[in-house]
Design a protein around this motif. Structure first.
Motif, short mmCIF file in Angstrom:
data_model
loop_
_atom_site.label_atom_id
_atom_site.label_comp_id
_atom_site.label_asym_id
_atom_site.label_seq_id
_atom_site.Cartn_x
_atom_site.Cartn_y
_atom_site.Cartn_z
N LYS A 1 -8.84 51.00 22.96
CA LYS A 1 -8.47 52.28 23.59
C LYS A 1 -8.76 52.26 25.09
N ASN B 1 -3.50 57.84 27.68
CA ASN B 1 -4.21 59.08 28.02
C ASN B 1 -5.40 59.23 27.09
N LEU B 2 -6.58 59.09 27.64
CA LEU B 2 -7.78 59.21 26.83
C LEU B 2 -8.55 60.49 27.13
N MET B 3 -7.93 61.43 27.82
CA MET B 3 -8.57 62.70 28.09
C MET B 3 -8.29 63.67 26.94
N ASN B 4 -8.55 63.19 25.74
CA ASN B 4 -8.31 63.98 24.54
C ASN B 4 -9.23 63.44 23.44
N ILE B 5 -8.89 63.71 22.21
CA ILE B 5 -9.73 63.29 21.09
C ILE B 5 -9.81 61.76 20.98
N LEU B 6 -8.78 61.05 21.45
CA LEU B 6 -8.83 59.58 21.44
C LEU B 6 -9.91 59.04 22.38
N GLY B 7 -10.15 59.73 23.48
CA GLY B 7 -11.22 59.33 24.38
C GLY B 7 -12.59 59.51 23.73
#
Length: 130
Positions: free
Chosen positions: A33, A46-52
Protein backbone atom coordinates in the motif's frame (compact mmCIF):
# COMPACT_ATOMS: atom_id res chain seq x y z
CA UNK A 1 9.93 -40.03 27.11
CA UNK A 2 7.03 -40.42 24.69
CA UNK A 3 7.17 -39.11 21.12
CA UNK A 4 4.47 -36.56 21.98
CA UNK A 5 6.58 -35.26 24.86
CA UNK A 6 9.64 -34.98 22.65
CA UNK A 7 7.84 -33.04 19.96
CA UNK A 8 6.16 -30.78 22.56
CA UNK A 9 9.61 -29.49 23.52
CA UNK A 10 9.70 -27.67 20.18
CA UNK A 11 6.37 -25.87 20.69
CA UNK A 12 7.95 -22.46 21.51
CA UNK A 13 10.07 -22.68 18.34
CA UNK A 14 7.09 -23.64 16.19
CA UNK A 15 5.07 -20.80 17.69
CA UNK A 16 7.91 -18.36 16.93
CA UNK A 17 8.05 -19.62 13.33
CA UNK A 18 4.29 -19.10 12.97
CA UNK A 19 4.52 -15.60 14.50
CA UNK A 20 7.48 -14.51 12.37
CA UNK A 21 6.22 -15.85 9.05
CA UNK A 22 2.73 -14.45 9.65
CA UNK A 23 4.23 -11.04 10.48
CA UNK A 24 6.37 -11.01 7.33
CA UNK A 25 3.36 -11.77 5.15
CA UNK A 26 1.25 -9.19 7.00
CA UNK A 27 3.90 -6.47 6.62
CA UNK A 28 3.97 -7.18 2.89
CA UNK A 29 0.35 -6.02 2.60
CA UNK A 30 1.29 -2.69 4.18
CA UNK A 31 4.43 -2.16 2.11
CA UNK A 32 2.37 -2.80 -1.00
CA UNK A 33 0.00 0.00 0.00
CA UNK A 34 2.68 2.52 1.03
CA UNK A 35 5.63 1.72 -1.25
CA UNK A 36 4.03 -0.31 -4.06
CA UNK A 37 6.32 -3.16 -3.09
CA UNK A 38 5.60 -5.76 -4.19
CA UNK A 39 3.95 -3.98 -7.10
CA UNK A 40 0.16 -3.83 -7.01
CA UNK A 41 -1.91 -3.72 -10.16
CA UNK A 42 -3.25 -1.05 -10.06
CA UNK A 43 -1.06 0.65 -7.43
CA UNK A 44 -2.66 2.23 -4.38
CA UNK A 45 -2.72 5.95 -5.14
CA UNK A 46 -4.76 7.49 -2.31
CA UNK A 47 -4.07 6.40 1.24
CA UNK A 48 -5.86 9.27 2.97
CA UNK A 49 -8.70 6.92 3.78
CA UNK A 50 -9.32 3.56 5.44
CA UNK A 51 -6.61 1.96 3.25
CA UNK A 52 -4.04 4.24 4.87
CA UNK A 53 -5.16 3.12 8.31
CA UNK A 54 -4.99 -0.49 7.13
CA UNK A 55 -1.47 0.00 5.75
CA UNK A 56 -0.34 1.60 9.02
CA UNK A 57 -1.72 -1.29 11.08
CA UNK A 58 -0.17 -3.81 8.71
CA UNK A 59 3.31 -2.26 8.84
CA UNK A 60 3.49 -1.17 12.48
CA UNK A 61 1.48 -4.06 13.88
CA UNK A 62 3.34 -6.50 11.68
CA UNK A 63 6.71 -5.20 12.88
CA UNK A 64 5.65 -5.51 16.53
CA UNK A 65 4.49 -9.08 15.93
CA UNK A 66 7.68 -9.83 13.99
CA UNK A 67 9.98 -8.88 16.86
CA UNK A 68 7.56 -10.20 19.47
CA UNK A 69 7.04 -6.90 21.30
CA UNK A 70 3.66 -6.32 22.97
CA UNK A 71 2.58 -9.45 21.13
CA UNK A 72 -0.67 -10.15 22.95
CA UNK A 73 -2.22 -6.65 22.80
CA UNK A 74 -0.99 -6.11 19.24
CA UNK A 75 -2.39 -9.46 18.14
CA UNK A 76 -5.70 -8.57 19.80
CA UNK A 77 -5.95 -5.32 17.82
CA UNK A 78 -4.89 -7.01 14.56
CA UNK A 79 -7.37 -9.86 15.09
CA UNK A 80 -10.21 -7.34 15.35
CA UNK A 81 -8.84 -5.38 12.41
CA UNK A 82 -8.86 -8.49 10.22
CA UNK A 83 -12.40 -9.42 11.30
CA UNK A 84 -13.62 -5.93 10.39
CA UNK A 85 -11.67 -6.00 7.11
CA UNK A 86 -13.23 -9.33 6.19
CA UNK A 87 -16.80 -8.23 6.85
CA UNK A 88 -16.35 -4.77 5.26
CA UNK A 89 -14.39 -5.68 2.14
CA UNK A 90 -14.79 -9.39 1.43
CA UNK A 91 -18.06 -10.73 2.81
CA UNK A 92 -20.28 -8.32 0.79
CA UNK A 93 -18.76 -9.72 -2.43
CA UNK A 94 -19.74 -13.33 -1.72
CA UNK A 95 -20.55 -15.64 1.18
CA UNK A 96 -17.74 -18.01 0.20
CA UNK A 97 -14.19 -16.91 1.18
CA UNK A 98 -12.65 -18.57 -1.86
CA UNK A 99 -14.89 -16.42 -4.08
CA UNK A 100 -14.56 -13.16 -2.14
CA UNK A 101 -10.75 -13.43 -1.80
CA UNK A 102 -11.03 -13.19 1.99
CA UNK A 103 -9.05 -16.34 2.79
CA UNK A 104 -6.01 -14.37 3.97
CA UNK A 105 -8.08 -12.05 6.17
CA UNK A 106 -9.74 -15.01 7.89
CA UNK A 107 -6.41 -16.80 8.35
CA UNK A 108 -4.70 -13.69 9.74
CA UNK A 109 -7.65 -13.10 12.07
CA UNK A 110 -7.46 -16.55 13.63
CA UNK A 111 -3.66 -16.67 13.78
CA UNK A 112 -3.66 -13.35 15.63
CA UNK A 113 -6.40 -14.66 17.92
CA UNK A 114 -4.21 -17.66 18.69
CA UNK A 115 -1.25 -15.38 19.48
CA UNK A 116 -3.41 -13.46 21.96
CA UNK A 117 -3.74 -16.63 24.01
CA UNK A 118 -0.48 -18.44 23.21
CA UNK A 119 1.91 -15.50 23.45
CA UNK A 120 4.93 -14.92 21.24
CA UNK A 121 6.90 -18.14 21.60
CA UNK A 122 10.69 -18.13 21.34
CA UNK A 123 12.90 -15.32 20.00
CA UNK A 124 10.58 -12.53 21.19
CA UNK A 125 11.42 -9.24 22.87
CA UNK A 126 8.46 -9.87 25.18
CA UNK A 127 10.53 -12.65 26.77
CA UNK A 128 13.15 -10.08 27.81
CA UNK A 129 10.70 -7.64 29.40
CA UNK A 130 10.10 -7.98 33.11
Amino acid sequence: MSPASRIAEYQPLALAALRIMTALQFIEHGTQKFFNFPPADPPFDNLMNILGVAGFLEVVGGLLILVGLFTRPTAFVLCGFMAVAYFMAHFPVSFWPVNNRGDAAISFCFIFLYLVFAGPGAFALDNRRT
